[in-house]
Design a protein around this motif. Structure first.
Motif, PDB file in Angstrom:
ATOM      1  N   ARG A 243       0.842  -1.195   0.000  1.00  0.00           N
ATOM      2  CA  ARG A 243       0.000   0.000   0.000  1.00  0.00           C
ATOM      3  C   ARG A 243       0.875   1.242   0.000  1.00  0.00           C
ATOM      4  O   ARG A 243       1.991   1.236   0.530  1.00  0.00           O
ATOM      5  N   PRO A 244       0.404   2.358  -0.592  1.00  0.00           N
ATOM      6  CA  PRO A 244       1.217   3.564  -0.719  1.00  0.00           C
ATOM      7  C   PRO A 244       1.366   4.322   0.603  1.00  0.00           C
ATOM      8  O   PRO A 244       0.388   4.556   1.313  1.00  0.00           O
ATOM      9  N   ILE A 245       2.587   4.690   0.910  1.00  0.00           N
ATOM     10  CA  ILE A 245       2.913   5.437   2.126  1.00  0.00           C
ATOM     11  C   ILE A 245       3.483   6.789   1.709  1.00  0.00           C
ATOM     12  O   ILE A 245       4.393   6.856   0.878  1.00  0.00           O
ATOM     13  N   GLU A 246       2.941   7.855   2.287  1.00  0.00           N
ATOM     14  CA  GLU A 246       3.497   9.190   2.052  1.00  0.00           C
ATOM     15  C   GLU A 246       4.647   9.387   3.037  1.00  0.00           C
ATOM     16  O   GLU A 246       4.463   9.273   4.248  1.00  0.00           O
ATOM     17  N   LEU A 247       5.827   9.646   2.512  1.00  0.00           N
ATOM     18  CA  LEU A 247       7.028   9.796   3.330  1.00  0.00           C
ATOM     19  C   LEU A 247       7.528  11.231   3.284  1.00  0.00           C
ATOM     20  O   LEU A 247       7.558  11.857   2.227  1.00  0.00           O
ATOM     21  N   PHE A 248       7.890  11.741   4.429  1.00  0.00           N
ATOM     22  CA  PHE A 248       8.521  13.047   4.530  1.00  0.00           C
ATOM     23  C   PHE A 248       9.684  12.914   5.494  1.00  0.00           C
ATOM     24  O   PHE A 248       9.535  12.348   6.574  1.00  0.00           O
ATOM     25  N   PHE A 249      10.845  13.433   5.077  1.00  0.00           N
ATOM     26  CA  PHE A 249      11.975  13.446   5.995  1.00  0.00           C
ATOM     27  C   PHE A 249      12.887  14.607   5.673  1.00  0.00           C
ATOM     28  O   PHE A 249      12.889  15.139   4.566  1.00  0.00           O
TER      29      PHE A 249
END
Length: 60
Positions: free
Chosen positions: A36-42
């Protein structure tokens, strides 16, 4: 740099390689376990990871 986090859908511990050549990154990647798609921010400060978020996509 390798970073471990929990998938917001299946709760499995997964890892990914983060690129610290850019100060901030925001993109979507599929979970390697449940796909499933995960929104990643770092974001990085130098070589130090200062913020990491893995969020479920709305409505998915």
């Amino acid at each position: 740099m390798e970073h471990f986090f929990t998938c917001p859908y299946c709760w499995e511990q997964i890892s990914m390689i983060l690129d610290n050549t850019e100060e901030t990154s925001d993109y979507i990647e599929d979970c390697e376990v449940c796909c499933r798609p995960i929104e990643l921010f770092f974001s990085f400060s130098g070589e130090n990871l200062v913020r990491f978020e893995a969020r479920a996509m709305e409505g998915i």
